[in-house]
Scaffold this motif. Sequence first.
Motif, short mmCIF file in Angstrom:
data_model
loop_
_atom_site.label_atom_id
_atom_site.label_comp_id
_atom_site.label_asym_id
_atom_site.label_seq_id
_atom_site.Cartn_x
_atom_site.Cartn_y
_atom_site.Cartn_z
N UNK A 116 0.81 -1.22 0.00
CA UNK A 116 0.00 0.00 0.00
C UNK A 116 0.85 1.27 0.00
N UNK A 117 0.34 2.32 -0.61
CA UNK A 117 1.04 3.61 -0.55
C UNK A 117 1.19 4.09 0.88
N UNK A 118 0.23 3.72 1.73
CA UNK A 118 0.32 4.13 3.13
C UNK A 118 1.55 3.54 3.81
N UNK A 119 1.98 2.35 3.37
CA UNK A 119 3.22 1.77 3.88
C UNK A 119 4.44 2.40 3.20
N UNK A 120 4.34 2.62 1.90
CA UNK A 120 5.47 3.21 1.18
C UNK A 120 5.81 4.59 1.73
N UNK A 121 4.77 5.38 2.02
CA UNK A 121 5.01 6.76 2.45
C UNK A 121 5.49 6.82 3.89
N UNK A 122 4.93 5.98 4.75
CA UNK A 122 5.29 6.05 6.17
C UNK A 122 6.62 5.37 6.48
N UNK A 129 12.08 3.48 3.46
CA UNK A 129 13.33 2.70 3.47
C UNK A 129 13.05 1.22 3.65
N UNK A 130 12.01 0.89 4.42
CA UNK A 130 11.65 -0.52 4.60
C UNK A 130 10.89 -1.03 3.38
N UNK A 131 10.14 -0.17 2.72
CA UNK A 131 9.38 -0.58 1.54
C UNK A 131 10.28 -0.77 0.32
N UNK A 132 11.37 -0.03 0.28
CA UNK A 132 12.37 -0.16 -0.79
C UNK A 132 13.70 -0.56 -0.17
N UNK A 133 13.78 -1.78 0.41
CA UNK A 133 14.97 -2.14 1.18
C UNK A 133 16.20 -2.41 0.32
N UNK A 134 15.98 -2.73 -0.95
CA UNK A 134 17.09 -3.07 -1.83
C UNK A 134 16.98 -2.19 -3.07
N UNK A 135 18.11 -1.62 -3.47
CA UNK A 135 18.11 -0.74 -4.63
C UNK A 135 18.23 -1.59 -5.89
N UNK A 136 17.07 -2.06 -6.38
CA UNK A 136 17.02 -2.86 -7.61
C UNK A 136 16.08 -2.17 -8.58
#
Length: 387
Positions: A90-96, A99-106
């Motif tokens: 959810x965007x609510x997780x991405x926004x809050x 760094x955890x939602x995008x843990x790896x730079x792929x």
Amino acid sequence: MTTVLDTLPDLELAGAGATSREIAQQPDLWRDVAEIVAGRRADVDAFLTPLLAQPRLRVVLTGAGTSAFAGQVLAPALSRQLGRVVEAVPTTDLVSAPRESFPVDVPTLLVSFARSGDSPESVAATRLAEQCLTEVHHLVVTCNADGRLARDHTGAPRSLVLQMPAASNDRGFAMTSSFTCMVLGTALALGGELPGDGVDRLVAAGRAVVAEAGPVVDALAATRPRSVVYLGSGSLKGLAEESALKLLELTTGAITVTADSPLAFRHGPKAVLDDATVVVVYLSTDRYTRAYDLDLVRELRAQLGAGQVYVVDGDAQADPALGDGPRIAVPGLAGLGDVVLAVAAAPVPQLMGLASSLAIGRTPDNPFPDGEVNRVVQGVTVHPLAD
């Protein structure tokens, strides 16, 4: 039998005209969606083909509320079709917690669902993805060409905006047409066209559901259940979550609602059951998964009585092992999978929410006239993320 959708003048007076029209119009809009995607196939393929050729590509489906559940419906089936992990976040997780939602730079394909495209999280999620990731591409699936999300990404070098039919930008409070159109449009864009006469079969199934489910849900709403449980496996768990939200929104929380998978429901959530509870089970079209769904239906009908446990079924024939309990058929979808079933079946919980809202004296087009909850979320402050 006359149903709630057959009394449009009364629905207008009751503050339900927009919601009822937007539920009923969906089968016609699904054909429009198929034509839109087919007409943009060259653009879609030019955008997606090189991305999907990358073995490390991460695909994230995102949105808030109903738009998040669109991703939950699609993720299991797209994972199977594309042969890679597709995640619904959810965007609510991405926004809050970016760094955890995008843990790896792929390399990442972020698929954003948005009815209006104006909610703060929708816009912020795409910007945070750009900030956190070296390479991110955006597929924006929206119902509002004038929304901020569409304007930000139209013509952007690493973005493609897939515009749904204008009529899918629901005027009513609850997302109905927007939900099914965005699910179908994304399934067609990423998963490919439906085989043969698949679109015709989907449209026919949707029309049958709108016509046939009305009397069932009207009678159900008239019983004034204290709680309702929606259950589904795989892609249909996403539909169960969306179903629960529809009933919660349109009845302003007056009915206790639970959503889960049939297997997980036994592990504690089953405690909600009593003689004032109604259970709705979406039966998977996958033979293996369906066996677990049927097991729980039989168990619950033995416990509660057949009349309290409804099934929504894409099979042509009712399973004789289930007895004579209430069944809503979604006909003609053999071989099309659970995402298509979810689209065709979505009018069932929408009608349930509409009928239940009217039964307790709410106004479905605007169930929160004092603004406690809004059609486009308000009051969100998006905080800057330090590099």
